[in-house]
Design a protein around this motif. Sequence first.
Motif, PDB file in Angstrom:
ATOM      1  N   VAL A 143     -11.753  12.677   0.660  1.00 39.26           N
ATOM      2  CA  VAL A 143     -10.751  11.662   0.317  1.00 39.26           C
ATOM      3  C   VAL A 143     -11.364  10.265   0.432  1.00 39.26           C
ATOM      4  N   ARG A 144     -12.152  10.043   1.476  1.00 40.13           N
ATOM      5  CA  ARG A 144     -12.839   8.754   1.618  1.00 40.13           C
ATOM      6  C   ARG A 144     -13.767   8.506   0.424  1.00 40.13           C
ATOM      7  N   SER A 145     -14.472   9.534   0.034  1.00 43.31           N
ATOM      8  CA  SER A 145     -15.411   9.396  -1.081  1.00 43.31           C
ATOM      9  C   SER A 145     -14.696   9.024  -2.371  1.00 43.31           C
ATOM     10  N   ALA A 146     -13.421   9.374  -2.464  1.00 41.37           N
ATOM     11  CA  ALA A 146     -12.636   9.043  -3.651  1.00 41.37           C
ATOM     12  C   ALA A 146     -12.097   7.618  -3.601  1.00 41.37           C
ATOM     13  N   GLY A 147     -12.423   6.878  -2.534  1.00 34.91           N
ATOM     14  CA  GLY A 147     -12.019   5.479  -2.442  1.00 34.91           C
ATOM     15  C   GLY A 147     -10.728   5.230  -1.695  1.00 34.91           C
ATOM     16  N   VAL A 148     -10.188   6.244  -1.028  1.00 30.47           N
ATOM     17  CA  VAL A 148      -8.955   6.075  -0.264  1.00 30.47           C
ATOM     18  C   VAL A 148      -9.304   5.709   1.179  1.00 30.47           C
ATOM     19  N   LYS A 149      -8.613   4.716   1.714  1.00 30.64           N
ATOM     20  CA  LYS A 149      -8.830   4.317   3.103  1.00 30.64           C
ATOM     21  C   LYS A 149      -8.239   5.386   4.019  1.00 30.64           C
TER      22      LYS A 149
ATOM     23  N   PRO B  19       0.815  -1.220   0.000  1.00 35.88           N
ATOM     24  CA  PRO B  19       0.000   0.000   0.000  1.00 35.88           C
ATOM     25  C   PRO B  19       0.848   1.271   0.000  1.00 35.88           C
ATOM     26  N   ARG B  20       0.391   2.265  -0.726  1.00 35.31           N
ATOM     27  CA  ARG B  20       1.012   3.585  -0.749  1.00 35.31           C
ATOM     28  C   ARG B  20       0.410   4.394   0.402  1.00 35.31           C
ATOM     29  N   LEU B  21       1.271   4.986   1.230  1.00 40.49           N
ATOM     30  CA  LEU B  21       0.820   5.620   2.465  1.00 40.49           C
ATOM     31  C   LEU B  21       1.086   7.120   2.487  1.00 40.49           C
ATOM     32  N   VAL B  22       0.146   7.852   3.095  1.00 41.14           N
ATOM     33  CA  VAL B  22       0.355   9.238   3.494  1.00 41.14           C
ATOM     34  C   VAL B  22       0.124   9.298   4.999  1.00 41.14           C
ATOM     35  N   THR B  23       1.057   9.885   5.737  1.00 38.20           N
ATOM     36  CA  THR B  23       0.919  10.002   7.192  1.00 38.20           C
ATOM     37  C   THR B  23       0.750  11.464   7.574  1.00 38.20           C
ATOM     38  N   VAL B  24      -0.200  11.699   8.474  1.00 37.87           N
ATOM     39  CA  VAL B  24      -0.495  13.061   8.916  1.00 37.87           C
ATOM     40  C   VAL B  24      -0.294  13.118  10.424  1.00 37.87           C
ATOM     41  N   SER B  25       0.961  13.151  10.824  1.00 37.53           N
ATOM     42  CA  SER B  25       1.384  13.208  12.232  1.00 37.53           C
ATOM     43  C   SER B  25       2.834  12.772  12.272  1.00 37.53           C
TER      44      SER B  25
ATOM     45  N   SER C 153      -5.639  19.590   2.189  1.00 38.32           N
ATOM     46  CA  SER C 153      -6.509  19.792   1.031  1.00 38.32           C
ATOM     47  C   SER C 153      -6.712  18.447   0.342  1.00 38.32           C
ATOM     48  N   ALA C 154      -7.930  18.214  -0.122  1.00 40.41           N
ATOM     49  CA  ALA C 154      -8.228  16.956  -0.796  1.00 40.41           C
ATOM     50  C   ALA C 154      -7.392  16.806  -2.060  1.00 40.41           C
ATOM     51  N   GLU C 155      -7.218  17.908  -2.777  1.00 41.38           N
ATOM     52  CA  GLU C 155      -6.448  17.848  -4.026  1.00 41.38           C
ATOM     53  C   GLU C 155      -5.007  17.423  -3.767  1.00 41.38           C
ATOM     54  N   GLY C 156      -4.411  18.013  -2.725  1.00 34.16           N
ATOM     55  CA  GLY C 156      -3.030  17.672  -2.411  1.00 34.16           C
ATOM     56  C   GLY C 156      -2.868  16.222  -1.996  1.00 34.16           C
ATOM     57  N   LEU C 157      -3.792  15.727  -1.206  1.00 32.04           N
ATOM     58  CA  LEU C 157      -3.719  14.337  -0.762  1.00 32.04           C
ATOM     59  C   LEU C 157      -3.930  13.374  -1.919  1.00 32.04           C
ATOM     60  N   LEU C 158      -4.965  13.616  -2.717  1.00 30.39           N
ATOM     61  CA  LEU C 158      -5.300  12.691  -3.793  1.00 30.39           C
ATOM     62  C   LEU C 158      -4.269  12.709  -4.914  1.00 30.39           C
ATOM     63  N   SER C 159      -3.549  13.818  -5.057  1.00 29.17           N
ATOM     64  CA  SER C 159      -2.550  13.906  -6.128  1.00 29.17           C
ATOM     65  C   SER C 159      -1.422  12.889  -5.943  1.00 29.17           C
ATOM     66  N   LEU C 160      -1.234  12.429  -4.710  1.00 33.98           N
ATOM     67  CA  LEU C 160      -0.174  11.457  -4.416  1.00 33.98           C
ATOM     68  C   LEU C 160      -0.626  10.018  -4.631  1.00 33.98           C
ATOM     69  N   LYS C 161      -1.901   9.829  -4.965  1.00 33.58           N
ATOM     70  CA  LYS C 161      -2.469   8.507  -5.235  1.00 33.58           C
ATOM     71  C   LYS C 161      -2.211   7.506  -4.103  1.00 33.58           C
TER      72      LYS C 161
ATOM     73  N   LYS D  87       5.426  16.795   0.949  1.00 32.01           N
ATOM     74  CA  LYS D  87       4.615  17.316   2.060  1.00 32.01           C
ATOM     75  C   LYS D  87       3.194  17.662   1.597  1.00 32.01           C
ATOM     76  N   VAL D  88       2.236  17.331   2.482  1.00 32.15           N
ATOM     77  CA  VAL D  88       0.826  17.611   2.174  1.00 32.15           C
ATOM     78  C   VAL D  88       0.314  18.810   2.954  1.00 32.15           C
ATOM     79  N   GLY D  89       1.208  19.525   3.631  1.00 28.91           N
ATOM     80  CA  GLY D  89       0.813  20.701   4.387  1.00 28.91           C
ATOM     81  C   GLY D  89       0.693  20.428   5.876  1.00 28.91           C
ATOM     82  N   TYR D  90       0.242  21.433   6.603  1.00 29.89           N
ATOM     83  CA  TYR D  90       0.059  21.301   8.049  1.00 29.89           C
ATOM     84  C   TYR D  90      -1.132  20.405   8.329  1.00 29.89           C
ATOM     85  N   MET D  91      -1.044  19.627   9.392  1.00 31.55           N
ATOM     86  CA  MET D  91      -2.034  18.584   9.675  1.00 31.55           C
ATOM     87  C   MET D  91      -3.464  19.109   9.831  1.00 31.55           C
ATOM     88  N   ARG D  92      -3.629  20.344  10.249  1.00 26.80           N
ATOM     89  CA  ARG D  92      -4.976  20.898  10.429  1.00 26.80           C
ATOM     90  C   ARG D  92      -5.473  21.670   9.203  1.00 26.80           C
ATOM     91  N   GLN D  93      -4.618  21.745   8.192  1.00 28.67           N
ATOM     92  CA  GLN D  93      -4.967  22.534   7.000  1.00 28.67           C
ATOM     93  C   GLN D  93      -4.722  21.733   5.727  1.00 28.67           C
TER      94      GLN D  93
END
Length: 298
Positions: free
Chosen positions: A116-122, A41-47, A89-97, A81-87
Amino acid sequence: MSDFERTDAPAPRRRDVLRLLSASSLAVGVLPAFAQAQRLPRLVTVSGAITEVVYLLGAEGQLVGTDTTSLYPAAARSTPKVGYMRQLSAEGLLSLKPDAIIATNESGPPVVLDQVRSAGVKVEIIDADHSWGEVQRKVQAVGRAAAKEAQARELQARLDAEWAVVQQRVATAKGRKPRVLFVLSHSASPQVSGEKTAAHSVIGYAGGTNALGGFQGYRPMTAEAMASAAPDIILTSAQSIEAHGGVDKFWQRPELALTPAFKKRALITQDALLLLGFGPRTPASIADLHDKFLAAVA
């Protein structure tokens, strides 16, 4: 001598045998290394703490993005980087697939995570309650998302053992518990921590007492608050000291002069992520704070 052993066997026969062996290998799950990597799995971590767990589990090759609090280990700083954890964006997250995003309930905005969930990402959301259970949940969540659950169980067992040793030391310590005040001063307006904060929990775990109570969250640091708190120790982050331009300039704040800690210059600092992140280095952080608390009131 079989046709497979003979080097002069007809080329078509050898190709057929090799094709059969290849098919057999696939059937039993013996895949080439690159094929196995493609299935991870390809991962993005926010913390920052969650990112630390990814590295400890050896899953850093699966990281396709992290938030701006992900600064440890040093290699995490060079991840996209996807930005600060409280700010977010769906576009930034989804762009990384990503296949999965692992975050705490302090991340947001919530509408972005819903998109992001609606786009099928866990999306794995971990409850951040500033407890040892939070650390455990982070390890378990990364293990699930990264397909490394066995490694996560091993890591959790090691961390639980470290935590038990530290808490036993704190529980058996003798002497007065120091009154500790946490100052958050990454900007021009310092704040002090009350209850229901990471700092409040850290102080208690390390064998101290939060010098301020009766309110939750953070409040501005005022002369009245300093005088009533009467802390033996000032606890802050290394980043707060840097923002002030050094220890000497930090102590020049007039509010601090009203505290017992000022007379002894009793100041303890740690890196912000280590101190407040509730990640896998928390046992080491608490052990260090406990030793310094004892030394400050000896």
